[in-house]
Enzyme design. Sequence first.
Site, PDB file in Angstrom:
ATOM      1  N   ASP A   1       0.818  -1.219   0.000  1.00 10.57           N
ATOM      2  CA  ASP A   1       0.000   0.000   0.000  1.00 10.57           C
ATOM      3  C   ASP A   1       0.845   1.260   0.000  1.00 10.57           C
ATOM      4  OD1 ASP A   1      -2.892  -0.908   2.004  1.00 10.57           O
ATOM      5  OD2 ASP A   1      -1.587  -2.164   0.794  1.00 10.57           O
TER       6      ASP A   1
ATOM      7  N   HIS B   1      -1.039   4.454  -0.575  1.00  7.45           N
ATOM      8  CA  HIS B   1      -2.045   5.400  -0.067  1.00  7.45           C
ATOM      9  C   HIS B   1      -1.656   6.858  -0.226  1.00  7.45           C
ATOM     10  CE1 HIS B   1      -5.137   2.809   1.408  1.00  7.45           C
ATOM     11  NE2 HIS B   1      -4.283   2.081   2.111  1.00  7.45           N
TER      12      HIS B   1
ATOM     13  N   ASP C   1      -4.010  -0.399  -3.500  1.00  4.08           N
ATOM     14  CA  ASP C   1      -4.131   0.737  -2.575  1.00  4.08           C
ATOM     15  C   ASP C   1      -3.097   1.827  -2.841  1.00  4.08           C
ATOM     16  OD1 ASP C   1      -5.560  -0.504   0.575  1.00  4.08           O
ATOM     17  OD2 ASP C   1      -6.315  -0.459  -1.480  1.00  4.08           O
TER      18      ASP C   1
ATOM     19  N   ASP D   1      -5.944   7.286  -1.884  1.00  4.39           N
ATOM     20  CA  ASP D   1      -6.733   7.571  -0.678  1.00  4.39           C
ATOM     21  C   ASP D   1      -5.853   7.843   0.528  1.00  4.39           C
ATOM     22  OD1 ASP D   1      -9.688   5.492  -1.211  1.00  4.39           O
ATOM     23  OD2 ASP D   1      -9.371   7.647  -1.485  1.00  4.39           O
ATOM     24  N   ARG D   2      -6.341   8.692   1.386  1.00  3.91           N
ATOM     25  CA  ARG D   2      -5.694   9.039   2.654  1.00  3.91           C
ATOM     26  C   ARG D   2      -4.522  10.004   2.502  1.00  3.91           C
ATOM     27  NH1 ARG D   2      -5.993   6.487   7.468  1.00  3.91           N
ATOM     28  NH2 ARG D   2      -8.061   5.679   7.785  1.00  3.91           N
TER      29      ARG D   2
ATOM     30  N   ASN E   1      -8.406  -2.728  -2.473  1.00  7.65           N
ATOM     31  CA  ASN E   1      -9.785  -2.403  -2.121  1.00  7.65           C
ATOM     32  C   ASN E   1     -10.057  -0.895  -2.207  1.00  7.65           C
ATOM     33  OD1 ASN E   1      -8.182  -2.250   0.313  1.00  7.65           O
ATOM     34  ND2 ASN E   1     -10.087  -1.970   1.452  1.00  7.65           N
ATOM     35  N   HIS E   2      -9.002  -0.088  -2.277  1.00  8.50           N
ATOM     36  CA  HIS E   2      -9.216   1.351  -2.429  1.00  8.50           C
ATOM     37  C   HIS E   2      -9.244   1.798  -3.883  1.00  8.50           C
ATOM     38  CE1 HIS E   2      -9.258   3.217   1.643  1.00  8.50           C
ATOM     39  NE2 HIS E   2      -8.862   2.002   1.957  1.00  8.50           N
TER      40      HIS E   2
ATOM     41  N   HIS F   1      -3.941  -8.366  -3.167  1.00  9.89           N
ATOM     42  CA  HIS F   1      -3.952  -7.270  -2.204  1.00  9.89           C
ATOM     43  C   HIS F   1      -4.347  -7.682  -0.780  1.00  9.89           C
ATOM     44  CE1 HIS F   1      -4.315  -3.276  -0.545  1.00  9.89           C
ATOM     45  NE2 HIS F   1      -5.513  -3.587  -0.114  1.00  9.89           N
TER      46      HIS F   1
ATOM     47  N   ARG G   1     -13.620  -5.275   9.502  1.00 11.82           N
ATOM     48  CA  ARG G   1     -13.770  -4.479   8.283  1.00 11.82           C
ATOM     49  C   ARG G   1     -15.177  -4.545   7.713  1.00 11.82           C
ATOM     50  NH1 ARG G   1      -8.489  -3.074   6.158  1.00 11.82           N
ATOM     51  NH2 ARG G   1      -6.943  -4.632   6.758  1.00 11.82           N
TER      52      ARG G   1
ATOM     53  N   HIS H   1      -2.516  -4.647   2.457  1.00  5.42           N
ATOM     54  CA  HIS H   1      -3.821  -4.378   3.078  1.00  5.42           C
ATOM     55  C   HIS H   1      -3.798  -4.035   4.564  1.00  5.42           C
ATOM     56  CE1 HIS H   1      -8.167  -4.401   2.987  1.00  5.42           C
ATOM     57  NE2 HIS H   1      -8.343  -5.557   3.575  1.00  5.42           N
TER      58      HIS H   1
ATOM     59  N   ASP I   1     -25.941  12.808  -6.751  1.00  5.69           N
ATOM     60  CA  ASP I   1     -25.510  13.873  -7.633  1.00  5.69           C
ATOM     61  C   ASP I   1     -24.665  13.301  -8.755  1.00  5.69           C
ATOM     62  OD1 ASP I   1     -22.927  16.359  -7.281  1.00  5.69           O
ATOM     63  OD2 ASP I   1     -24.618  16.293  -8.697  1.00  5.69           O
TER      64      ASP I   1
ATOM     65  N   ASP J   1     -24.132  13.886 -11.768  1.00  3.51           N
ATOM     66  CA  ASP J   1     -23.331  14.689 -12.703  1.00  3.51           C
ATOM     67  C   ASP J   1     -22.246  15.481 -11.994  1.00  3.51           C
ATOM     68  OD1 ASP J   1     -25.601  17.519 -13.249  1.00  3.51           O
ATOM     69  OD2 ASP J   1     -24.804  16.574 -11.444  1.00  3.51           O
TER      70      ASP J   1
ATOM     71  N   SER K   1     -22.231  17.736  -9.862  1.00  5.22           N
ATOM     72  CA  SER K   1     -22.318  19.197  -9.856  1.00  5.22           C
ATOM     73  C   SER K   1     -22.086  19.776  -8.467  1.00  5.22           C
ATOM     74  CB  SER K   1     -23.703  19.636 -10.351  1.00  5.22           C
ATOM     75  OG  SER K   1     -24.685  19.141  -9.441  1.00  5.22           O
TER      76      SER K   1
ATOM     77  N   GLU L   1     -34.861  16.420  -3.471  1.00  4.98           N
ATOM     78  CA  GLU L   1     -34.022  15.224  -3.350  1.00  4.98           C
ATOM     79  C   GLU L   1     -33.482  15.118  -1.935  1.00  4.98           C
ATOM     80  OE1 GLU L   1     -31.225  16.177  -6.425  1.00  4.98           O
ATOM     81  OE2 GLU L   1     -31.848  14.485  -7.660  1.00  4.98           O
TER      82      GLU L   1
ATOM     83  N   ASP M   1     -29.505  26.790   2.357  1.00 10.16           N
ATOM     84  CA  ASP M   1     -29.669  27.157   0.955  1.00 10.16           C
ATOM     85  C   ASP M   1     -29.401  28.651   0.839  1.00 10.16           C
ATOM     86  OD1 ASP M   1     -30.408  27.600  -1.628  1.00 10.16           O
ATOM     87  OD2 ASP M   1     -32.549  27.255  -1.268  1.00 10.16           O
TER      88      ASP M   1
ATOM     89  N   ASN N   1     -28.259  30.733  -1.365  1.00  8.75           N
ATOM     90  CA  ASN N   1     -28.695  31.621  -2.441  1.00  8.75           C
ATOM     91  C   ASN N   1     -30.163  31.431  -2.808  1.00  8.75           C
ATOM     92  OD1 ASN N   1     -28.273  29.135  -3.485  1.00  8.75           O
ATOM     93  ND2 ASN N   1     -26.780  29.769  -5.012  1.00  8.75           N
TER      94      ASN N   1
ATOM     95  N   SER O   1     -31.578  24.807  -4.311  1.00  7.10           N
ATOM     96  CA  SER O   1     -30.618  23.705  -4.360  1.00  7.10           C
ATOM     97  C   SER O   1     -29.597  23.871  -3.239  1.00  7.10           C
ATOM     98  CB  SER O   1     -29.914  23.667  -5.719  1.00  7.10           C
ATOM     99  OG  SER O   1     -29.144  24.824  -5.870  1.00  7.10           O
TER     100      SER O   1
ATOM    101  N   GLU P   1     -20.718  22.174   1.105  1.00 12.55           N
ATOM    102  CA  GLU P   1     -20.725  23.281   2.055  1.00 12.55           C
ATOM    103  C   GLU P   1     -21.539  22.911   3.277  1.00 12.55           C
ATOM    104  OE1 GLU P   1     -18.072  24.973   0.177  1.00 12.55           O
ATOM    105  OE2 GLU P   1     -18.879  25.991   1.943  1.00 12.55           O
TER     106      GLU P   1
END
Lengths: 658, 164
Positions: free
Chosen positions: A179, A181, A208, A211-212, A240-241, A292, A382, A409, A585, A587, A589, A596, A625, A627, A631, A636
């Site tokens: 790993d 990472h 791996d 991540d991290r 697994n990552h 792994h 795990r 791992h 989400d 797409d 965005s 939702e 919200d 603004n 949405s 945030e």
Amino acid sequence: MAMPSLFSEYWRLEDVLQKHKVLKAALVIQNWYRSYCARWKARQRYALTIFQSIEYADEQGQLQLSNFFSFMLENYTHIHEKDPELVARLFGSTLQDCKDRQEYVSFIDVPDSYNGPRLQFPLTFTDIDLLVEAFKQQQILHAHYVLEVLFETKRVLKQMPNFTHVKTSPSKELTICGDLHGKLDDLFLIFYKNGLPSGSNSYIFNGDFVDRGKHSIEILMILFVSFLVYPNDLHLNRGNHEDFMMNLRYGFTKEILHKYKMHGKKILQILEDVYTWLPIGTIIDNEILVIHGGISESTDLNLLHRIERNKMKSVLMPPIPLVEDHDTDLKTNKVGATLIPRELKTNGSLSEQLTKHEWEQVIDILWSDPRDKRGCYPNTSRGGGCYFGPDITSKVLNKYQLKMLIRSHECKPEGYEICHDGKVVTVFSASNYYEEGSNRGAYIKLCCDMTPRFFQYQVTRTTCSRPLYQRVNVIESSAIRILKERMISRKTDLIHAFQLQDCSKSGKLSMGQWAFSMENILGLNLPWRSLSSHLVTTDNNGNINYMSSFQDIHIQKPVKEAQSTLIETLYRYRTDLQIIFNVIDSDHSGLISMEEFRAMWKLFNSHYSIHIDDFQIDELAERMDLNKDGSIDFNEFLKAFYVVHKLDKLNKSDGNPP
Amino acid sequence: MADDKERGGTEIAVAEYHKKIKEAFEVFDHEANNTVDVREIGTIIRSLGCCPSEGELHDLIAEVEEEEPTGYIRFEKFLPVMTEVLLERRYRPSPEDTLLRAFEVLDPSKRGFLTKEELIKYMTEEGEPFSQEEMEEMLSAAIDPESNSIYYKDYIAMMVVDDS
């Protein structure tokens, strides 16, 4: 003469007495020092135990999301009807077609002002050097090149079988790394000590990569470019990552969206695909299996050679059985997710998925851990894969005429560990994985004679090593900090449990009572008695003032009027919520509609049995919200919940998911 | 530590000792199979607040080892022996001034410090000598880099604070 000899006898006696005093003095000092050191070593070990317990508990939380997704599918009929894409996304179909690579990549211009590395296709070893040098200077590779590398890597990986077969030879050294990472410094250190990959310097990277750590994309780029230059000498195994759902929780997704604000989403999309094409493992000289995680008693290498590995999208997306009739037989797969058979109108249906058996085989390979206890048991810490004993290792290795299993791992203090009578070797290459000073990294070198040689290292910021107490202090404070954050996210439940035992309402409990509640509520098997001095205050009789833990720490309220229990719950589930939002989400965005959000929250509420009024959430969401356009920017929203450690000298607040 | 109850053999004290010992043991029990590597027994015993000498440690290990030493110590054998040790308050650490006086024996001219060479000589040649690793580790924390000596009063004060 008599006098001198008398003198010398007298001196000898004094000498002896003095020597005896010195001996005793030295003993006192050595004794004291050895005990002092041992207590620090024990503290270090306690800290590592904290890190590891929380890490595995988090992984379990991750896998339990599977349950929620299944539940969501059954109950979220609106989504089901309105958004078949979400269903497809959750349950296995391929995403919207990747545009033709030529088309897409050529649309992205690399401006003249760009000072970073420029790769030239077809790639050569100069491009590897170029990248290494550029990354050492903290440069960022332009999205155009990232995408080109990803497309090209996918194209080449597709041609490779599920298991890469490798032969050692006298002229070629083979190095196996575990790993990484996202710890780029460790990769640089390995290359510095062991040389860059080349035709005569082969490498296997055992999963791996990401991540991290903070440089996952850089590591990936170096590894992929090296792979493209030396496809027969640079071997990559999936870990697994290498799973887009894991990346959502463990930081890689964040890293990409942060470094690539314009094209990050596209990069993430292609990455999902590239992951699925990574080989499952490597077999060296038909004798050594390199994968792994590990194996289970039912590991079937022949089957694994045959399956269509690219259908394994994510550990959180188990196959859904598609049945003709409306039989509501509930089945549970290995991760405890409830599979509810229903008619699903996904495009492609059966051929899009692995069978349940095939899927479990891959999970076992990527998630299992060896243990000394004989037999094969579900991996409860795990939440996926299993624990396999030495008898299982012998059985499986013998079945396929193999001699050794090399896996990764698990973080090991020395960077590697040998078990099961020398048949299983764990290699872990991310030094200082939990915190600076927590562990060494290691790699293995293999030659023709098959005796592995181990090399250890540790990345350090300073050139001279710090004394033990300083190193341990760093690790310990870090561990205690995250433990406290855990406590505050369960504050209400903890206080409830304490009060149940505190019949006289004195605000105090015995050590035993306190430890019992802590273990029960937090679900962490930790040495509570030894840790208690860091977490609570005790009175003169040795009783615990259980409320004292919560005095120097609180969760920041994003909105003044919001109730504490609401805040606490949102803080506790923030990572899960983030993943769920990200999935909705599709797409990328960063925004979801209020509708939702409400619908999703209701589901979450009922599935996790959380007792928060819907209207409280509504109110909160409305305030978030900012603004007022209907949405919610959920990043945030979730960032607004973080823990403030009042005693932080630097006044730094923490708490965002790693 | 605060819960160092010295009520001889009361049930509650013994039960708490058992739990303490179990916690310390488990943290080193990597396989979760109730055994630890014999090389870690010293660390475990010392982490429970005891200060046995190396010789005393050897004796303790002999008590908890199997008839035919396997390199591993089982919890079932360790627990009763360690409980006795704690109940009898054996191997208590020396008080601070004993430590101070020990340094003063090595510094007969009462300069207030030992040079690096002197410290190395005493620690690696007298008593139960340090290994090279132990020596280096002690030097890294104890030596004042400017004067290349150890001001033992300050050193003791620091060690005592850190340890609490």
